[in-house]
Design a protein around this motif. Sequence first.
Motif, PDB file in Angstrom:
ATOM      1  N   PRO A  35     -41.429  36.239 -34.836  1.00 23.14           N
ATOM      2  CA  PRO A  35     -40.574  37.430 -34.853  1.00 23.14           C
ATOM      3  C   PRO A  35     -39.446  37.278 -33.838  1.00 23.14           C
ATOM      4  CG  PRO A  35     -42.886  38.012 -34.626  1.00 23.14           C
ATOM      5  CD  PRO A  35     -42.800  36.540 -34.411  1.00 23.14           C
ATOM      6  N   THR A  36     -38.300  37.803 -34.184  1.00 30.53           N
ATOM      7  CA  THR A  36     -37.140  37.708 -33.287  1.00 30.53           C
ATOM      8  C   THR A  36     -36.667  39.070 -32.804  1.00 30.53           C
ATOM      9  OG1 THR A  36     -35.631  37.713 -35.175  1.00 30.53           O
ATOM     10  CG2 THR A  36     -36.358  35.561 -34.358  1.00 30.53           C
ATOM     11  N   THR A  37     -37.294  40.137 -33.304  1.00 30.36           N
ATOM     12  CA  THR A  37     -36.973  41.496 -32.869  1.00 30.36           C
ATOM     13  C   THR A  37     -38.272  42.282 -32.756  1.00 30.36           C
ATOM     14  OG1 THR A  37     -36.770  42.415 -35.106  1.00 30.36           O
ATOM     15  CG2 THR A  37     -34.776  41.425 -34.142  1.00 30.36           C
ATOM     16  N   LEU A  38     -38.209  43.430 -32.086  1.00 31.69           N
ATOM     17  CA  LEU A  38     -39.382  44.291 -31.987  1.00 31.69           C
ATOM     18  C   LEU A  38     -39.801  44.808 -33.354  1.00 31.69           C
ATOM     19  CD1 LEU A  38     -41.428  45.594 -30.092  1.00 31.69           C
ATOM     20  CD2 LEU A  38     -39.817  47.499 -29.780  1.00 31.69           C
ATOM     21  N   ASP A  39     -38.827  45.133 -34.206  1.00 33.33           N
ATOM     22  CA  ASP A  39     -39.162  45.609 -35.551  1.00 33.33           C
ATOM     23  C   ASP A  39     -39.922  44.541 -36.339  1.00 33.33           C
ATOM     24  OD1 ASP A  39     -38.112  48.116 -35.216  1.00 33.33           O
ATOM     25  OD2 ASP A  39     -36.182  47.649 -36.147  1.00 33.33           O
ATOM     26  N   GLU A  40     -39.535  43.285 -36.198  1.00 32.43           N
ATOM     27  CA  GLU A  40     -40.264  42.217 -36.883  1.00 32.43           C
ATOM     28  C   GLU A  40     -41.671  42.065 -36.304  1.00 32.43           C
ATOM     29  OE1 GLU A  40     -36.783  39.279 -38.657  1.00 32.43           O
ATOM     30  OE2 GLU A  40     -38.000  38.574 -36.953  1.00 32.43           O
ATOM     31  N   VAL A  44     -45.400  42.512 -38.334  1.00 31.58           N
ATOM     32  CA  VAL A  44     -46.562  41.625 -38.299  1.00 31.58           C
ATOM     33  C   VAL A  44     -47.806  42.401 -37.865  1.00 31.58           C
ATOM     34  CG1 VAL A  44     -47.566  39.557 -37.260  1.00 31.58           C
ATOM     35  CG2 VAL A  44     -45.138  39.590 -37.870  1.00 31.58           C
ATOM     36  N   GLN A  45     -47.663  43.240 -36.844  1.00 30.63           N
ATOM     37  CA  GLN A  45     -48.784  44.080 -36.415  1.00 30.63           C
ATOM     38  C   GLN A  45     -49.359  44.869 -37.585  1.00 30.63           C
ATOM     39  OE1 GLN A  45     -48.024  46.892 -33.328  1.00 30.63           O
ATOM     40  NE2 GLN A  45     -47.530  45.378 -31.771  1.00 30.63           N
ATOM     41  N   THR A  68     -38.776  51.309 -22.104  1.00 31.61           N
ATOM     42  CA  THR A  68     -39.123  51.944 -23.372  1.00 31.61           C
ATOM     43  C   THR A  68     -40.539  51.543 -23.749  1.00 31.61           C
ATOM     44  OG1 THR A  68     -36.833  51.879 -24.106  1.00 31.61           O
ATOM     45  CG2 THR A  68     -38.515  52.152 -25.810  1.00 31.61           C
ATOM     46  N   PRO A  69     -41.406  52.499 -24.090  1.00 28.18           N
ATOM     47  CA  PRO A  69     -42.782  52.158 -24.456  1.00 28.18           C
ATOM     48  C   PRO A  69     -42.841  51.283 -25.711  1.00 28.18           C
ATOM     49  CG  PRO A  69     -42.603  54.492 -23.929  1.00 28.18           C
ATOM     50  CD  PRO A  69     -41.200  53.957 -24.022  1.00 28.18           C
ATOM     51  N   ILE A  70     -43.926  50.543 -25.841  1.00 30.13           N
ATOM     52  CA  ILE A  70     -44.248  49.817 -27.070  1.00 30.13           C
ATOM     53  C   ILE A  70     -45.669  50.196 -27.470  1.00 30.13           C
ATOM     54  CG2 ILE A  70     -42.642  47.905 -26.717  1.00 30.13           C
ATOM     55  CD1 ILE A  70     -44.908  46.247 -25.620  1.00 30.13           C
ATOM     56  N   ASP A 140     -52.736  31.014 -25.177  1.00 25.47           N
ATOM     57  CA  ASP A 140     -52.304  31.587 -23.902  1.00 25.47           C
ATOM     58  C   ASP A 140     -51.155  32.538 -24.197  1.00 25.47           C
ATOM     59  OD1 ASP A 140     -51.452  32.276 -21.408  1.00 25.47           O
ATOM     60  OD2 ASP A 140     -51.045  30.242 -20.713  1.00 25.47           O
ATOM     61  N   PRO A 141     -51.451  33.809 -24.411  1.00 32.72           N
ATOM     62  CA  PRO A 141     -50.393  34.754 -24.801  1.00 32.72           C
ATOM     63  C   PRO A 141     -49.244  34.814 -23.799  1.00 32.72           C
ATOM     64  CG  PRO A 141     -52.552  35.725 -25.133  1.00 32.72           C
ATOM     65  CD  PRO A 141     -52.775  34.447 -24.393  1.00 32.72           C
ATOM     66  N   SER A 142     -49.542  34.602 -22.514  1.00 36.01           N
ATOM     67  CA  SER A 142     -48.482  34.673 -21.506  1.00 36.01           C
ATOM     68  C   SER A 142     -47.491  33.531 -21.625  1.00 36.01           C
ATOM     69  CB  SER A 142     -49.089  34.685 -20.100  1.00 36.01           C
ATOM     70  OG  SER A 142     -49.747  33.466 -19.829  1.00 36.01           O
ATOM     71  N   ALA A 143     -47.887  32.445 -22.296  1.00 32.97           N
ATOM     72  CA  ALA A 143     -47.001  31.291 -22.450  1.00 32.97           C
ATOM     73  C   ALA A 143     -46.241  31.311 -23.770  1.00 32.97           C
ATOM     74  CB  ALA A 143     -47.810  29.996 -22.350  1.00 32.97           C
ATOM     75  N   ALA A 144     -46.613  32.233 -24.651  1.00 33.96           N
ATOM     76  CA  ALA A 144     -45.981  32.302 -25.966  1.00 33.96           C
ATOM     77  C   ALA A 144     -44.730  33.182 -25.924  1.00 33.96           C
ATOM     78  CB  ALA A 144     -46.968  32.859 -26.989  1.00 33.96           C
ATOM     79  N   ASN A 145     -43.956  33.109 -26.992  1.00 32.99           N
ATOM     80  CA  ASN A 145     -42.815  33.998 -27.168  1.00 32.99           C
ATOM     81  C   ASN A 145     -43.276  35.447 -27.041  1.00 32.99           C
ATOM     82  OD1 ASN A 145     -41.217  35.843 -29.052  1.00 32.99           O
ATOM     83  ND2 ASN A 145     -39.872  34.068 -28.997  1.00 32.99           N
ATOM     84  N   ARG A 146     -42.523  36.271 -26.333  1.00 30.12           N
ATOM     85  CA  ARG A 146     -42.947  37.661 -26.111  1.00 30.12           C
ATOM     86  C   ARG A 146     -43.142  38.406 -27.416  1.00 30.12           C
ATOM     87  NH1 ARG A 146     -40.162  42.606 -25.481  1.00 30.12           N
ATOM     88  NH2 ARG A 146     -41.354  44.172 -24.271  1.00 30.12           N
TER      89      ARG A 146
END
Length: 255
Positions: A35-40, A44-45, A68-70, A140-146
């Motif tokens: 994903p490249t945006t929050l909407d994308e 997926v979620q 801004t909350p997520i 490792d979620p901390s090492a992946a793309n946000r």
Amino acid sequence: MTGLREQQLIEAANLLLNARRNASPIAELPAELQPTTLDEAYFVQDAMAEAYETIGGWKVGAPTPEATPIFAPMPLAWIAPAGSVLSGKTWRYRGLEAEIAFLLGKDLPPRATPYTREEALAAIASCHPVIEILEAGLADPSAANRFSMIADMQMHGGFVYGPAFAGWESVDFTQEHVTLAVDGSIRVDRTGSNTSGDFLKLIPWLANEGASRTGGLKAGQWITTGSWTGNTLATATSDVDVRFGTVGRVTLTFA
């Protein structure tokens, strides 16, 4: 969003689902599927949540009071009472966060006029100490793309709730103390440490800003409002004990 892009994001959801189900984490999604945006990421979620069927609530939070909350869906199948024993290969990462959650007693359907803070909080039936269990299809979620991490259910993996606390409306949460212990050893000891600051603002925010995605909040759903302790890792046989000074205690065991 084009049809091709939707197919790519559905493929991303399937990769993350398989990684979780088989306890075979991946380092990162292929570049073209990330994903490249929050909407994308939210797309997926939602695709992943469909695989887990009924939504039992929502996790919502912000890394700072100004951010801004997520938010992300919490499958009903992953929600359990305090004292639960969690076993099986899906418990791989075993991240822990002490949180305060609310059980809704009234629907907050989408509407043109935004809900006020007072209206949203009036829909709450009860307040509970909870442990959110963090899991991931990413090694490792901390090492992946946000956005990949957010897409992966925002690392949600489980939710264990303690007894209801009456009188939460009068609690000074800026002074609320919390400890998180693993196998009898206190790993986190903090006061007034919710990352969102005034975390009660997250309830009306979710009712209003999240309505187009949630379809409205519903009685019987849980809303958990962000970490007080950060991410603490457990092991395959850990006993976990979270104690809030006022709101109460919640425990779980991995086996």
